[in-house]
Scaffold this active site. Structure first.
Site, PDB file in Angstrom:
ATOM      1  N   TRP A   1       0.862  -1.202   0.000  1.00 40.62           N
ATOM      2  CA  TRP A   1       0.000   0.000   0.000  1.00 40.62           C
ATOM      3  C   TRP A   1       0.883   1.231   0.000  1.00 40.62           C
ATOM      4  CZ3 TRP A   1      -5.037   2.144   0.654  1.00 40.62           C
ATOM      5  CH2 TRP A   1      -6.081   1.242   0.421  1.00 40.62           C
TER       6      TRP A   1
ATOM      7  N   ILE B   1      -2.021   6.172   5.609  1.00 42.01           N
ATOM      8  CA  ILE B   1      -2.404   7.578   5.478  1.00 42.01           C
ATOM      9  C   ILE B   1      -3.805   7.775   6.055  1.00 42.01           C
ATOM     10  CG2 ILE B   1      -2.783   9.481   3.855  1.00 42.01           C
ATOM     11  CD1 ILE B   1      -0.608   8.289   2.093  1.00 42.01           C
TER      12      ILE B   1
ATOM     13  N   THR C   1     -12.190   7.359   7.320  1.00 43.89           N
ATOM     14  CA  THR C   1     -12.821   6.330   8.148  1.00 43.89           C
ATOM     15  C   THR C   1     -11.874   5.951   9.289  1.00 43.89           C
ATOM     16  OG1 THR C   1     -11.872   4.456   6.991  1.00 43.89           O
ATOM     17  CG2 THR C   1     -13.891   5.397   6.064  1.00 43.89           C
TER      18      THR C   1
ATOM     19  N   HIS D   1     -10.462   3.231   9.679  1.00 46.35           N
ATOM     20  CA  HIS D   1      -9.479   2.240   9.225  1.00 46.35           C
ATOM     21  C   HIS D   1      -8.084   2.555   9.769  1.00 46.35           C
ATOM     22  CE1 HIS D   1     -10.966  -0.474   6.019  1.00 46.35           C
ATOM     23  NE2 HIS D   1      -9.774  -1.009   6.204  1.00 46.35           N
TER      24      HIS D   1
ATOM     25  N   PHE E   1       9.541  -0.855  13.951  1.00 45.65           N
ATOM     26  CA  PHE E   1       8.308  -0.213  13.461  1.00 45.65           C
ATOM     27  C   PHE E   1       8.685   0.919  12.493  1.00 45.65           C
ATOM     28  CE2 PHE E   1       4.764   2.885  14.176  1.00 45.65           C
ATOM     29  CZ  PHE E   1       3.688   2.070  13.883  1.00 45.65           C
TER      30      PHE E   1
ATOM     31  N   ARG F   1       8.902  12.438   4.513  1.00 48.12           N
ATOM     32  CA  ARG F   1       9.590  11.562   5.482  1.00 48.12           C
ATOM     33  C   ARG F   1      10.091  10.266   4.841  1.00 48.12           C
ATOM     34  NH1 ARG F   1       6.017  14.840   7.357  1.00 48.12           N
ATOM     35  NH2 ARG F   1       6.193  15.729   9.451  1.00 48.12           N
TER      36      ARG F   1
HETATM   37  C1  DLZ Z   1      -7.504  -0.976   3.637  1.00 49.40           C
HETATM   38  C2  DLZ Z   1      -6.334  -0.076   3.796  1.00 49.40           C
HETATM   39  C3  DLZ Z   1      -6.501   1.330   3.828  1.00 49.40           C
HETATM   40  C4  DLZ Z   1      -7.835   1.985   3.737  1.00 49.40           C
HETATM   41  N1  DLZ Z   1      -5.457   2.147   3.917  1.00 49.40           N
HETATM   42  C5  DLZ Z   1      -4.220   1.612   4.014  1.00 49.40           C
HETATM   43  C6  DLZ Z   1      -3.074   2.462   4.137  1.00 49.40           C
HETATM   44  O1  DLZ Z   1      -3.144   3.697   4.098  1.00 49.40           O
HETATM   45  N2  DLZ Z   1      -1.869   1.856   4.267  1.00 49.40           N
HETATM   46  C7  DLZ Z   1      -1.702   0.491   4.312  1.00 49.40           C
HETATM   47  O2  DLZ Z   1      -0.564   0.026   4.459  1.00 49.40           O
HETATM   48  N3  DLZ Z   1      -2.762  -0.323   4.178  1.00 49.40           N
HETATM   49  C8  DLZ Z   1      -3.995   0.186   4.028  1.00 49.40           C
HETATM   50  N4  DLZ Z   1      -5.081  -0.631   3.896  1.00 49.40           N
HETATM   51  C9  DLZ Z   1      -4.838  -2.093   3.748  1.00 49.40           C
HETATM   52  C10 DLZ Z   1      -4.680  -2.834   5.083  1.00 49.40           C
HETATM   53  O3  DLZ Z   1      -3.408  -2.627   5.659  1.00 49.40           O
HETATM   54  C11 DLZ Z   1      -4.861  -4.362   4.849  1.00 49.40           C
HETATM   55  O4  DLZ Z   1      -3.964  -4.785   3.852  1.00 49.40           O
HETATM   56  C12 DLZ Z   1      -6.270  -4.723   4.420  1.00 49.40           C
HETATM   57  O5  DLZ Z   1      -7.221  -4.212   5.351  1.00 49.40           O
HETATM   58  C13 DLZ Z   1      -6.442  -6.269   4.315  1.00 49.40           C
HETATM   59  O6  DLZ Z   1      -6.203  -6.895   5.579  1.00 49.40           O
END
Ligand code: DLZ
Length: 158
Positions: free
Chosen positions: A31, A91, A95, A97, A122, A136
């Site tokens: 991600w 980021i 929501t 999340h 970490f 960063r």
């Molecule tokens: C779902 C999700 C969201 C909304 N945002 C991020 C993010 O900004 N950075 C990140 O590393 N992962 C994000 N994920 C994915 C979750 O880490 C995870 O891979 C999914 O919820 C599946 O378990």
């Protein structure tokens, strides 16, 4: 201290020992790939700068930061691995999340480190915007990947 007051790539050379035989796993979240690839580059450059052999660095990818914990556990339980570095970028969105992922990863990585008695670092950015993340990840505030690498090195020299 906030990272906009400290350059993430600056560090002292205390607690640094010979790293030539150390094996390090680096786990990279896919991600926000532009950011996490820069974190990875910083991590590798710093590990190599301090004497870690490229042959002793194992890279693994995970889909998102939430999966860093399980990836860390799979690597930490391998006897030959001395330390694990987790790299991700979560980021802040609209929501909750963000809160769930950040808390799960911070707690998960801590638990893996204590369970396997090894440094599990970490290296996760938790900015409000992509720009703050890039600042960063090799930008004006340095690179969290450098910081993650030096943290692993210093913990191995503890
Ligand atoms: C779902 C999700 C969201 C909304 N945002 C991020 C993010 O900004 N950075 C990140 O590393 N992962 C994000 N994920 C994915 C979750 O880490 C995870 O891979 C999914 O919820 C599946 O378990």
């Amino acid at each position: 201290m906030a990272s906009n007051q400290k350059n993430l790539s600056e560090h002292s050379d205390k607690n640094i020992q010979d790293m030539s035989t150390k094996q390090i796993a680096v786990i990279v979240s896919e991600w926000n790939e532009e950011v996490t690839e820069s974190l990875y580059q910083g991590t590798i450059d710093t590990l190599v700068q301090y004497g870690v052999s490229k042959d002793n660095i194992v890279r693994k990818n995970v889909p998102g930061s939430f999966e860093l914990t399980l990836g860390a556990q799979w690597m930490a339980k391998q006897e030959g691995i001395d330390a694990v570095i987790c790299l991700g970028c979560v980021i802040q969105g609209e929501t909750r999340h963000f809160d769930f992922i950040c808390e799960a990863v911070a707690n998960g990585i801590t638990n893996v480190s204590l369970k396997y008695d090894k440094p599990v670092v970490f290296g996760v950015l938790t900015p409000n915007t992509q720009k703050q993340a890039l600042d960063r990840a090799g930008g004006k505030y340095g690179n969290k990947g450098d910081e993650a690498a030096i943290t692993a090195i210093k913990m191995l020299g503890f």
